[in-house]
Design a protein around this motif. Sequence first.
Motif, PDB file in Angstrom:
ATOM      1  N   MET A   1       1.296   1.509  -7.003  1.00 61.50           N
ATOM      2  CA  MET A   1       0.845   1.421  -5.608  1.00 61.50           C
ATOM      3  C   MET A   1       1.680   0.384  -4.867  1.00 61.50           C
ATOM      4  N   ILE A   2       2.095   0.743  -3.669  1.00 62.54           N
ATOM      5  CA  ILE A   2       2.929  -0.123  -2.837  1.00 62.54           C
ATOM      6  C   ILE A   2       2.131  -0.578  -1.617  1.00 62.54           C
ATOM      7  N   VAL A   3       2.010  -1.882  -1.443  1.00 61.49           N
ATOM      8  CA  VAL A   3       1.303  -2.444  -0.291  1.00 61.49           C
ATOM      9  C   VAL A   3       2.316  -2.988   0.703  1.00 61.49           C
TER      10      VAL A   3
ATOM     11  N   GLU B   1      -0.297   6.647  -2.556  1.00 57.27           N
ATOM     12  CA  GLU B   1       0.233   5.511  -3.316  1.00 57.27           C
ATOM     13  C   GLU B   1       0.701   4.382  -2.408  1.00 57.27           C
TER      14      GLU B   1
ATOM     15  N   VAL C   1      -0.286   1.592   0.652  1.00 61.21           N
ATOM     16  CA  VAL C   1      -1.366   0.860   1.326  1.00 61.21           C
ATOM     17  C   VAL C   1      -0.802   0.175   2.567  1.00 61.21           C
TER      18      VAL C   1
ATOM     19  N   PHE D   1      -4.570  -6.729  -1.608  1.00 66.13           N
ATOM     20  CA  PHE D   1      -3.491  -6.652  -2.598  1.00 66.13           C
ATOM     21  C   PHE D   1      -3.971  -6.167  -3.969  1.00 66.13           C
TER      22      PHE D   1
ATOM     23  N   ALA E   1      -2.045  -3.718  -6.563  1.00 63.18           N
ATOM     24  CA  ALA E   1      -0.683  -3.480  -6.082  1.00 63.18           C
ATOM     25  C   ALA E   1       0.345  -3.661  -7.195  1.00 63.18           C
ATOM     26  N   ASP E   2       1.198  -2.662  -7.353  1.00 65.98           N
ATOM     27  CA  ASP E   2       2.338  -2.800  -8.262  1.00 65.98           C
ATOM     28  C   ASP E   2       3.469  -3.539  -7.556  1.00 65.98           C
ATOM     29  N   LYS E   3       3.644  -3.187  -6.262  1.00 63.98           N
ATOM     30  CA  LYS E   3       4.693  -3.805  -5.459  1.00 63.98           C
ATOM     31  C   LYS E   3       4.118  -4.149  -4.085  1.00 63.98           C
ATOM     32  N   LEU E   4       4.605  -5.249  -3.531  1.00 65.12           N
ATOM     33  CA  LEU E   4       4.116  -5.725  -2.238  1.00 65.12           C
ATOM     34  C   LEU E   4       5.286  -6.084  -1.344  1.00 65.12           C
TER      35      LEU E   4
ATOM     36  N   ALA F   1      -0.973 -12.652  -3.779  1.00 64.19           N
ATOM     37  CA  ALA F   1      -0.162 -11.723  -4.574  1.00 64.19           C
ATOM     38  C   ALA F   1      -0.133 -12.145  -6.040  1.00 64.19           C
TER      39      ALA F   1
ATOM     40  N   VAL G   1       0.588  -8.939  -8.771  1.00 69.03           N
ATOM     41  CA  VAL G   1       1.581  -8.025  -8.200  1.00 69.03           C
ATOM     42  C   VAL G   1       2.852  -8.041  -9.058  1.00 69.03           C
TER      43      VAL G   1
END
Length: 283
Positions: free
Chosen positions: A1-3, A27, A29, A63, A66-69, A91, A96
Amino acid sequence: MIVVTGASGQLGRLVIEALLNKVPAGEIVAAVRNPGKVADLAARGVQVRQADYDQPASLAAAFKGADKLLLISASEVGRRVPQHRAAIDAAKAAGVGLLAYTSLLHADTSPLPLAAEHKETESLIRASGLPAVILRNGWYTENYTAGVPTALQYGVVLGSAGQGRIASAARADYAAAAAAVLTQENQAGRIYELAGDDSYTLTELAAEIAHQSGKAVAYQNLPESEFKAALLGAGLPDFLATLLAESDVGASKGGLFDDSRQLSALIRRPTTPLAESVKLALG
């Protein structure tokens, strides 16, 4: 998931659009202060979460998972460091996997006063121990083309950049770069210096406006104080007038120039030419 933080802003929306071409909407946010501003994204399947830099609890919830932010730098110049610190802390607490941050071109050596908060944020990110990638964005061409109607009205482009060369790119180019980084592997530890393929002076910008419009437009270089006064007279708020005037002076010292072409390499296409951006501004 990308925030993506600041997803209702000009850059944030473009990043979301670029991501929608690469990953399923579910996927992604969109983390925003006011969810109502991105109801259109929610309708397309993007997850929307409330997130306010001044409300740490909201960041922790936004967050989560989240895999990536992508931390898009806050808009409130002068308050960015505590706001960014809150986001970095959230994060880290959320675990994250990769934090991407939109910094400023050559933030560690830039003559622009605007660089100070970015430099400090980069230090906070390093101290956090989070896997991170730094996107040092150069100037958005739109920062200058927004003034095209005024330039046509008065026949002049005002500034304090002298003959400093500006390697700007369109906001969409930087958004594409962020989306590329967020959807590629092995990005932790990288620092990208992102700028346009080609550079120009404000004299050349004025000439391009004149060429395309068929009207006489020239560049007039002003001392910083006079340029700021002109911006205030045009109705800009004090903080923005100060930022633009200081940044122009920084440009005169080479602060907005870079010829490494890392941006076009990252997005796998040439950056948007100045002529195209001017054409768009002319409508």
